[in-house]
Design an enzyme around this catalytic site. Sequence first.
Site, PDB file in Angstrom:
ATOM      1  N   ASP A  21       0.829  -1.210   0.000  1.00 18.24           N
ATOM      2  CA  ASP A  21       0.000   0.000   0.000  1.00 18.24           C
ATOM      3  C   ASP A  21       0.867   1.265   0.000  1.00 18.24           C
ATOM      4  O   ASP A  21       1.994   1.252   0.497  1.00 18.24           O
ATOM      5  CB  ASP A  21      -0.910  -0.031   1.242  1.00 18.24           C
ATOM      6  CG  ASP A  21      -2.120   0.860   1.078  1.00 18.24           C
ATOM      7  OD1 ASP A  21      -2.308   1.439  -0.007  1.00 18.24           O
ATOM      8  OD2 ASP A  21      -2.886   0.985   2.049  1.00 18.24           O
ATOM      9  N   ASN A  69     -10.381  -3.258  -7.084  1.00 16.43           N
ATOM     10  CA  ASN A  69      -9.548  -2.246  -7.759  1.00 16.43           C
ATOM     11  C   ASN A  69     -10.053  -1.885  -9.158  1.00 16.43           C
ATOM     12  O   ASN A  69      -9.646  -0.864  -9.720  1.00 16.43           O
ATOM     13  CB  ASN A  69      -8.080  -2.708  -7.855  1.00 16.43           C
ATOM     14  CG  ASN A  69      -7.335  -2.654  -6.535  1.00 16.43           C
ATOM     15  OD1 ASN A  69      -6.383  -3.401  -6.304  1.00 16.43           O
ATOM     16  ND2 ASN A  69      -7.759  -1.776  -5.626  1.00 16.43           N
TER      17      ASN A  69
HETATM   18  C1  FPP Z   1      -1.870   0.112  -3.365  1.00 13.26           C
HETATM   19  O1  FPP Z   1      -1.410   1.455  -3.380  1.00 13.26           O
HETATM   20  C2  FPP Z   1      -1.288  -0.616  -4.483  1.00 13.26           C
HETATM   21  C3  FPP Z   1      -1.995  -1.232  -5.480  1.00 13.26           C
HETATM   22  C4  FPP Z   1      -3.460  -1.213  -5.545  1.00 13.26           C
HETATM   23  C5  FPP Z   1      -1.326  -1.920  -6.587  1.00 13.26           C
HETATM   24  C6  FPP Z   1      -0.056  -2.644  -6.263  1.00 13.26           C
HETATM   25  C7  FPP Z   1       0.612  -2.973  -7.529  1.00 13.26           C
HETATM   26  C8  FPP Z   1       1.942  -2.925  -7.787  1.00 13.26           C
HETATM   27  C9  FPP Z   1       2.975  -2.647  -6.783  1.00 13.26           C
HETATM   28  C10 FPP Z   1       2.451  -3.136  -9.185  1.00 13.26           C
HETATM   29  C11 FPP Z   1       2.044  -4.346  -9.947  1.00 13.26           C
HETATM   30  C12 FPP Z   1       2.307  -5.663  -9.308  1.00 13.26           C
HETATM   31  C13 FPP Z   1       3.073  -6.661  -9.829  1.00 13.26           C
HETATM   32  C14 FPP Z   1       2.963  -8.023  -9.255  1.00 13.26           C
HETATM   33  C15 FPP Z   1       4.013  -6.450 -10.926  1.00 13.26           C
HETATM   34  P1  FPP Z   1      -2.473   2.638  -3.542  1.00 13.26           P
HETATM   35  O2  FPP Z   1      -2.565   2.995  -4.978  1.00 13.26           O
HETATM   36  O3  FPP Z   1      -3.787   2.239  -2.920  1.00 13.26           O
HETATM   37  O4  FPP Z   1      -1.773   3.760  -2.727  1.00 13.26           O
HETATM   38  P2  FPP Z   1      -2.512   4.941  -1.935  1.00 13.26           P
HETATM   39  O5  FPP Z   1      -3.332   4.297  -0.843  1.00 13.26           O
HETATM   40  O6  FPP Z   1      -1.367   5.743  -1.387  1.00 13.26           O
HETATM   41  O7  FPP Z   1      -3.338   5.700  -2.919  1.00 13.26           O
END
Ligand code: FPP
Length: 250
Positions: A21, A69
């Site tokens: 996250d 998502n």
């Molecule tokens: C949460 O941060 C993260 C995600 C929903 C996506 C995670 C994906 C990756 C790290 C990249 C792809 C994965 C692979 C396996 C290559 P957020 O966007 O919710 O952050 P925030 O809460 O600060 O907005």
Amino acid sequence: MSKTNWPPLSRIPRHVAIIMDGNGRWAQARGLPRLAGHRAGTENLRRILQACTDFGIEVLTVYAFSTENWARPEEEVRGLMTLLTQYVRHELDNLDRHGVQIRHSGKVEGISPDILHEIQRAVERTRHNNKIILNVAFNYGGRAEIVDAARRMIADGVKPEEVTDALFEKYLYTAGLPDPDLIIRTAGEMRLSNFLIWQAAYAEYYSSPVYWPDFDEAELYKALAEYARRERKFGRVPSPDEPKTTDRDA
Ligand code: FPP
């Protein structure tokens, strides 16, 4: 403290699961678009996978994309799909060479055919690797996983009296994997967000204030050190002469 001075860990979890996250906030803090945060998060996965291998962890599960998502802005969803496809496509040789077995946990329905093809190719090609398992939770939702399992059991004609924990587990996306011992969530949040809700029954939780792109090997070490200090009881009262854990000593 430099890495060479890190005290040895008394025990290492077999299975670590991470809710990656804070990518969006990491980007926002730098005046960058959210996708730049996801890109940095993908880079970080490379580093943390290597660190997990070095620590002797057997399974790393990462929450890459949840069934919820899809509700994000279209551009972000498209960007995340591209990042995942590129990661699998560009890293496959390297992951295979390093003995990484790739697994997918999640719903197949809803994933576009070209992405699904890349995932299935990676899973097939690495299925005999045994250095570490990288289990990618993609199009994953814990409740959907349980509902899917129940549906498939019914479709298989399983009788009510045959339904046990052990049988149920065979119908989950994670069939054959040990339950997570340690679940890490970065960016300071303290929610499970529909992640491994069946499998997490006895997992230890660790919340790090650090955004995922900055969660490095030193932060992972802190989480593992905290885990090593915890006493796992699995609902029982351990007898005084019993070792403190059931997992492997490091
Ligand atoms: C949460 O941060 C993260 C995600 C929903 C996506 C995670 C994906 C990756 C790290 C990249 C792809 C994965 C692979 C396996 C290559 P957020 O966007 O919710 O952050 P925030 O809460 O600060 O907005």
